[in-house]
Design an enzyme around this catalytic site. Structure first.
Site, PDB file in Angstrom:
ATOM      1  N   GLY A 211      26.201  29.208  51.672  1.00 19.04           N
ATOM      2  CA  GLY A 211      27.067  30.284  52.173  1.00 19.04           C
ATOM      3  C   GLY A 211      26.447  31.029  53.336  1.00 19.04           C
ATOM      4  CB  CYS A 212      23.090  32.475  53.861  1.00 13.01           C
ATOM      5  SG  CYS A 212      23.167  33.652  52.486  1.00 13.01           S
TER       6      CYS A 212
END
Length: 154
Positions: free
Chosen positions: A45-46
């Protein structure tokens, strides 16, 4: 957890970037600054969020916006993240989460039934005078860059 809101002055801070260089928020007065907090470098996600901002960074820069990404990762990990994904903005190390605390984004989280303290994924647009103009808290990692860009363009 009590995140700062629009209208508040952004707390000044100095953190090391991925190259070990100090970055002080107040040195960026005269520019808009997107300060975005994310939990952990090189996670799916990051990475999605960072790559989206990388891809629109030139547009943001043309609108006088500098991007600063903050996580509790060490500078060495941030350097690997920046190199691996060709990130074109500064990644700042907040290992003791003092800046995350100051912005009110450090607090209890749940993941797979486990509770722990960590960074909540929030972003703040700070104006040229150091005041928070907007807090971004409704976005997905895949559209964060577009939400920010649309807001800045007005």
């Amino acid at each position: 957890m009590n995140p700062l809101s629009a209208g508040a002055m952004a707390p000044d801070f100095t953190l090391q970037d991925q190259d070990g260089q100090p970055v002080r928020l107040s040195d960026l007065r005269g520019k808009k600054v997107l300060v975005y907090f994310y939990p952990k470098a090189m996670t799916p996600g990051c990475t999605t969020q960072a790559c989206g901002l990388r891809d629109v960074n030139a547009e943001l820069a043309a609108l006088n916006v500098e991007v600063l990404a903050i996580s509790p990762d060490a500078s060495t990990r941030l350097k690997k993240f920046a190199q691996r994904d060709s990130l074109n903005f500064r990644l700042l190390s907040d290992e003791d989460h003092a800046v995350a605390d100051a912005f009110g984004v450090w607090g209890p989280k749940k993941f797979m039934g486990k509770e722990y303290d960590g960074i909540h994924r929030l972003s703040f647009l700070i104006d040229e005078e150091g005041k928070i103009v907007h807090r971004f808290d409704k976005f997905k990692t895949s559209n964060h860059h577009q939400v920010v860009l649309d807001f800045v363009k007005g």
